[in-house]
Scaffold this motif. Structure first.
Motif, PDB file in Angstrom:
ATOM      1  N   LEU A   1       0.821  -1.208   0.000  1.00  0.00           N
ATOM      2  CA  LEU A   1       0.000   0.000   0.000  1.00  0.00           C
ATOM      3  C   LEU A   1       0.858   1.263   0.000  1.00  0.00           C
ATOM      4  O   LEU A   1       0.559   2.235  -0.715  1.00  0.00           O
ATOM      5  CB  LEU A   1      -0.931  -0.011   1.212  1.00  0.00           C
ATOM      6  N   LEU A   2       1.931   1.252   0.788  1.00  0.00           N
ATOM      7  CA  LEU A   2       2.816   2.413   0.817  1.00  0.00           C
ATOM      8  C   LEU A   2       3.513   2.613  -0.524  1.00  0.00           C
ATOM      9  O   LEU A   2       3.661   3.748  -0.999  1.00  0.00           O
ATOM     10  CB  LEU A   2       3.861   2.248   1.933  1.00  0.00           C
ATOM     11  N   GLY A   3       3.937   1.484  -1.134  1.00  0.00           N
ATOM     12  CA  GLY A   3       4.609   1.586  -2.426  1.00  0.00           C
ATOM     13  C   GLY A   3       3.688   2.128  -3.506  1.00  0.00           C
ATOM     14  O   GLY A   3       4.076   3.004  -4.299  1.00  0.00           O
ATOM     15  N   GLU A   4       2.452   1.630  -3.534  1.00  0.00           N
ATOM     16  CA  GLU A   4       1.507   2.122  -4.536  1.00  0.00           C
ATOM     17  C   GLU A   4       1.131   3.588  -4.287  1.00  0.00           C
ATOM     18  O   GLU A   4       1.023   4.383  -5.232  1.00  0.00           O
ATOM     19  CB  GLU A   4       0.245   1.257  -4.523  1.00  0.00           C
ATOM     20  N   PHE A   5       0.943   3.928  -3.025  1.00  0.00           N
ATOM     21  CA  PHE A   5       0.635   5.336  -2.714  1.00  0.00           C
ATOM     22  C   PHE A   5       1.785   6.250  -3.119  1.00  0.00           C
ATOM     23  O   PHE A   5       1.569   7.317  -3.713  1.00  0.00           O
ATOM     24  CB  PHE A   5       0.349   5.481  -1.221  1.00  0.00           C
ATOM     25  N   ALA A   6       3.017   5.818  -2.809  1.00  0.00           N
ATOM     26  CA  ALA A   6       4.181   6.630  -3.177  1.00  0.00           C
ATOM     27  C   ALA A   6       4.287   6.765  -4.689  1.00  0.00           C
ATOM     28  O   ALA A   6       4.596   7.850  -5.215  1.00  0.00           O
ATOM     29  CB  ALA A   6       5.453   5.996  -2.604  1.00  0.00           C
TER      30      ALA A   6
END
Length: 378
Positions: free
Chosen positions: A270-275
């Motif tokens: 989730l953090l990777g996609e948000f970033a």
């Protein structure tokens, strides 16, 4: 060094299917669907390891009874002085009819025993009841004393206390000393006080009629033969086979991660996609070149990796390397051939989805026309 009495059945490397619960308990399987992995799963995920410990202790009790009767039968066959032959004629006849106890068949539920083993175990229990009724207390060495260390179930060398899952040896099937008659009685009492009595430290939930039957047999009738625990053992086996074992196979044969590791990967995804989405949006709105936006491949690849691991309940990279996780951040080599094939196929599918979605998101933000917000549109 393994005890000469300990059964060490060879795993079936040609098995083209998932193993059964009995095969796992009998140690006929390899990681990640062996007894070690199942023990860790019951302890950490199902929170029901007391049921498995009860099964292991009853299997140990059966093994002790077999060793005791086998050695006693051998001593009578070899011949002992008349003064040492304290057994009654009936007990001697029962002992002689039991047959060979050198077989290495592990203790199992009643429904899976052969007729031969059922008869043999019944005769062994009948002999122990007869001997106990006569108050003989006979042992192959002519002593009724016990040199077995009295331990609670928590003190026994369970698989969870081992440094490596590659070798699974426990005292459940390998007593490394001569078994005395008092050892069998002590073992039966220990099982009752640890798992059966009300308010026991590790009480297991089984039907009350079974509890009352076992307590009456042990306390009132003075029994300690294996048949005392047969009904409870069968109930526990069926409960594990129905409630825990299917989930265990799904977790270990179709996946290779534990729940905490899955959660970490979900957060990473989730953090990777948000970033990636945030950085891509900023770069597009600031008029960055495609070469600059190509760096978005990194967050999208990392983010999609975590999401794919969550969706497939497995790490495709670990699967390709042939490893499976049994505790968070602790892995072991997967050796079960059929499971290795399942994990390899699923990891290939996960890899395809990983590449497709990571490439799709990356291309979307790399090749979309950018526009600096400070400039007017044409």
């Amino acid at each position: 060094m393994a005890s000469p009495y300990s059964p060490e059945p060879a795993p079936d490397l040609t098995r083209n299917r998932l193993p059964t619960l009995f095969e796992v308990l009998a140690r006929r399987t390899l990681a990640p669907v062996d007894l070690y992995f199942f023990y860790i799963y019951m302890r950490d995920q199902k929170r029901a390891v007391d049921y498995l410990d009860f099964w292991l202790d009853v299997a140990q009790h059966m093994s002790m009874c077999r060793l005791y009767v086998r050695d006693l039968r051998r001593s009578l066959m070899v011949g002992t002085p008349d003064g040492d032959k304290t057994a009654s004629k009936r007990s001697s006849a029962l002992l002689e009819n039991i047959g060979n106890l050198d077989h290495r068949d592990p203790a199992g539920p009643s429904m899976l025993k052969t007729e031969k083993n059922k008869n043999q175990d019944a005769q062994m229990s009948a002999f122990l009841r007869e001997e106990n009724g006569n108050g003989l207390g006979h042992s192959p060495s002519g002593s009724t004393g016990s040199n077995m260390r009295q331990t609670s179930s928590n003190d026994r060398p369970r698989p969870s206390f081992m440094s490596s899952p590659q070798v699974l040896t426990s005292d459940s099937n390998s007593p490394e000393h001569e078994v005395k008659r008092a050892d069998i009685r002590s073992s039966a009492l220990n099982i009752m006080t640890t798992y059966i009595l009300q308010d026991a430290l590790r009480q297991i939930i089984i039907p009350q009629p079974l509890v009352e039957e076992m307590i009456y047999a042990i306390e009132q009738q003075g029994r300690d033969d294996p048949e005392v625990f047969d009904a409870a053992k069968d109930y526990v086996f069926q409960a594990m086979e129905r409630d825990a074992f299917p989930d265990f196979l799904r977790a270990k044969a179709l996946g290779n991660l534990t729940p905490p590791s899955l959660l970490y990967r979900l957060i990473l995804g989730l953090l990777g996609e948000f970033a990636g989405v945030w950085a891509g949006s900023v770069l597009c709105m600031t008029g960055a070149s495609r070469a600059t936006r190509a760096w978005l491949i990194i967050p999208f690849t990392i983010g999609m990796y975590g999401l794919v691991c969550w969706e497939f309940v497995m790490d495709p990279l670990l699967a390709f390397l042939g490893y499976s996780e049994y505790e968070p951040n602790k892995v072991a080599k997967a050796h079960e051939p059929y499971v290795r094939k399942l994990l390899a196929r699923r990891s290939l599918s996960a890899l395809v989805w990983w590449i497709v979605f990571a490439a799709g998101f990356s291309c979307l933000f790399i090749f979309v026309p950018s526009h600096y917000l400070g400039e007017p549109y044409d």
